[in-house]
Scaffold this active site. Structure first.
Site, PDB file in Angstrom:
ATOM      1  NE  ARG A  28      33.952  34.243  43.742  1.00 44.20           N
ATOM      2  CZ  ARG A  28      33.804  35.522  43.384  1.00 44.20           C
ATOM      3  NH1 ARG A  28      33.091  35.821  42.327  1.00 44.20           N
ATOM      4  NH2 ARG A  28      34.352  36.493  44.089  1.00 44.20           N
ATOM      5  N   GLY A 102      38.784  38.175  49.966  1.00 43.13           N
ATOM      6  CA  GLY A 102      39.333  39.531  49.938  1.00 43.13           C
ATOM      7  C   GLY A 102      40.744  39.548  50.497  1.00 43.13           C
ATOM      8  CE  LYS A 483      44.853  38.682  24.710  1.00 44.43           C
ATOM      9  NZ  LYS A 483      45.886  38.620  25.630  1.00 44.43           N
ATOM     10  CD  GLU A 486      45.563  35.488  22.524  1.00 43.07           C
ATOM     11  OE1 GLU A 486      46.336  34.532  22.624  1.00 43.07           O
ATOM     12  OE2 GLU A 486      45.448  36.347  23.429  1.00 43.07           O
ATOM     13  CE  LYS A 601      44.292  31.859  31.696  1.00 44.44           C
ATOM     14  NZ  LYS A 601      44.153  33.134  30.986  1.00 44.44           N
TER      15      LYS A 601
END
Ligand code: G6P
Length: 606
Positions: A28, A102, A483, A486, A601
């Protein structure tokens, strides 16, 4: 997106439990981390910039005594990744520690008020206002829970927080608004975390907090109170049957699917981007003699959408350029009056960095949009805006694409107001529609998931297909094609629908699949002509169009109707079913959607 966790245990130390939880939450965010425990009435804090393992090797995060503690792994949004900006944050007295996930919208006002009352701030984060606010109420004689309740009532924005206080070392106080938070109930201890991934090795009994909930967690119980009314509520205990791997992915089988379904929340966070950064970029955009939008891959498709937004709403012509072509094509003509808006999720794509570096030495102004604070782009750019989308783990960009579109829309809106070339009514209408986007994407996900999953079975057998759109939907078609190609490895072609008759149409034969992106905008009437051209040659027509558009539905062999929105915002909604289609087609063909072959990435070579 950050990860928070906490633990309180009847007997023993929590350091190891917190460390393991942090590792589970690392996906995260991973630019800095920290832990805080209470031991013998004192708060101990260890925190630093870097990945958790690096910090551990420097500070020994296991060497923290205490049976109560909280921890945080960060994905920076306010304030660079650094030791002072890492969580936990503490108050002036060093007795209250807070971790937060947040974005607080009103932290500037709160900070000014608190500074006027002599609070000393150490970090550049929005979070630090929380411990100082709590400190104020504690000084007035409130208990910790009541102080947190009062503090939360002053906060605007999204938050999941965990708070500990040396004066009440028997409890962790939690609160949630729009950022996730779960309590885990285990033997002899209770835990909390941003998601169940951090809890599952200790317990499968969890309580999901809801927006507006505050919780008081002790080593043998918990109590939930509504923040607005202070009234206690019951929340059910859920027994999860998730594996650890499933928990990290929020119960989804792949990160990509999780990230697709995260989009409504990610878009809400994008709407909270601080205005002063948007204003700064708008200022530069307005000043340029020529404005280039430079990017690669999906980010380039976002730039293409942006060029329609800037032109139609702000009457600014911009040139979207694929980064690897920029220097060859425009390098010799740029100069001091050139403004370059570089869009890069990672902020590290070599093609983008090389272009902006080149432009910088020719005195052009570089501004940027990125998802990664501290990335090279943020260091090179004169000014930048952060997307606030949290880390994206699936290689194929999904949530970061729609959040880029949101940032571009916010910029176009501000520029439109500044330039005053379109009517107030039009600008206000756009703003209202922009605010509705998270809800429309939520609706679109619901409408699309099942029909698209079924369609993927058919699509998985295609050996090629077309994606066509006109106007701004041309960019949606390009992104849909990218999309699907790939992830499923099926060669696909995307073209502006109007141009398809100048060549690509020769590929079409009986049953050849053609996808149309057909929102109800000015381009629609011409698009119908393009559908007819393809039908006349035997193509099988798949259309994603507006809900209730019976005319296009009648022309289609397969039709999906989506909620209406402002024509300039349609790509944010219309790309969603294609992201799902790409995902499900990859699954049908037996490929890993999170790690498509040959792709990375972030591509740091030219
Ligand atoms: C790689 C990724 C793409 C991405 C492109 C640009 O090719 O696989 O998903 O769109 O880089 O990345 P950036 O980080 O600059 O947006």
């Amino acid at each position: 997106m950050c990860g928070i966790t906490g633990c309180i245990i009847g007997q023993g130390n929590v350091a190891k439990i917190l460390f393991n939880s942090l590792k589970r939450l690392e996906y995260r965010g991973y630019d800095s981390a920290g832990v805080s425990t209470i031991y013998q009435g004192k708060l101990i804090v260890k925190k630093d910039a870097g990945k958790i393992d690096e910090i551990h090797s420097r500070l020994d995060l296991l060497d923290l005594p205490g049976n109560i503690g909280i921890a945080h792994t960060r994905w920076a949004t306010h304030g660079a990744p650094s030791q002072v900006n890492a969580h936990p944050h503490t108050d002036c007295t060093g007795s209250i520690a807070v971790v937060h996930n947040g974005v607080l919208e009103n932290f500037m006002e709160l900070k000014q008020e608190l500074e006027a009352r002599k609070h000393v701030f150490r970090s550049k984060t929005d979070t630090e206002v929380i411990p100082h606010l709590i400190e104020e109420y504690v000084k007035m004689g409130r208990g910790l829970a009541e102080a947190v309740l009062e503090a939360c009532r002053k906060l605007r924005g999204s938050y999941a927080i965990a708070v500990i206080f040396t004066g009440e070392p028997d409890k962790i106080v939690l609160a949630r608004n729009e950022s996730p938070l779960v309590i885990g109930l285990a033997k002899g201890m209770n835990l909390t975390a941003s998601d169940a991934a951090a809890l599952i090795e200790h317990t499968n009994k969890v309580v999901f907090l809801e927006n507006g909930d505050m919780a008081i967690v002790t080593s043998n119980g918990f109590k939930i109170i509504r923040i607005d009314t202070g009234v206690p509520v019951e929340r059910k205990i859920t027994e999860l049957s998730w594996t650890l791997e499933m928990a990290t992915k929020g119960g989804y089988p792949h990160y990509m699917l999780k990230e697709i379904f995260d989009q409504p929340n990610v878009l809400r966070e994008a709407l909270r981007i601080q205005e002063r950064y948007l204003d700064l970029l708008t200022e530069f955009l307005d000043r340029g003699r020529e404005v280039f939008l430079i990017a690669s891959g999906t980010s380039y498709n976002a730039c293409l959408v942006g060029s329609y937004m800037f032109s139609k709403l702000a009457r600014l012509s911009t040139y979207p350029v694929i980064a690897s072509e920029f220097i060859e094509n425009y390098g010799s003509s740029i100069g001091v009056d050139t403004v370059i808006l570089a869009v890069s999720q990672s902020g590290e794509t070599a093609d983008v960095l090389t272009s902006i570096d080149y432009a910088r030495y020719r005195a052009a102004t570089i501004i940027g949009i990125t998802n990664v604070l501290g990335s090279t782009l943020t260091r090179i750019a004169r000014a930048y805006v952060l997307q606030n989308a949290g880390p994206e783990i699936g290689v194929a960009a999904t949530k970061t694409f729609t959040s880029q579109l949101m940032v571009l829309a916010l910029l176009a809106l501000r520029l439109a107001r500044k330039r005053g070339k379109v009517s107030q009514y039009e600008v206000d209408e756009f703003q209202d529609e922009l605010r509705r986007i998270p809800e429309l994407v939520e609706k679109t996900l619901k409408i699309s998931n099942d029909p698209v999953k079924n369609l993927a079975r058919e699509v998985a057998r295609f050996s090629s297909m077309f994606f066509l759109g006109r106007g701004i939907s041309n960019a949606t078609a390009l992104e849909a094609r990218l999309k699907i190609m790939e992830l499923s490895y099926i060669p696909c072609i995307a073209y502006p629908a109007g141009e398809s008759k100048h060549g690509p149409i020769s590929v079409v034969e009986d049953g050849y699949p053609v996808f149309f992106i057909a929102p109800n905008d000015d381009a629609r009437k011409h698009l119908i002509g393009n559908i007819m051209e393809m039908k006349a040659r035997g193509a099988k027509i798949f259309c994603v169009g507006a809900e209730g558009d019976e005319e296009i539905k009648q022309l289609s062999d397969w039709y999906l109707g989506l909620p209406s929105t402002h024509p300039l915002l349609s790509p944010i909604v219309y790309v969603v079913p294609f992201q799902l289609l790409a995902y499900y087609a990859a699954i049908e063909r037996g490929y890993d959607p999170d790690k498509p072959r040959n792709l990375a990435k972030s591509v740091t070579v030219l």
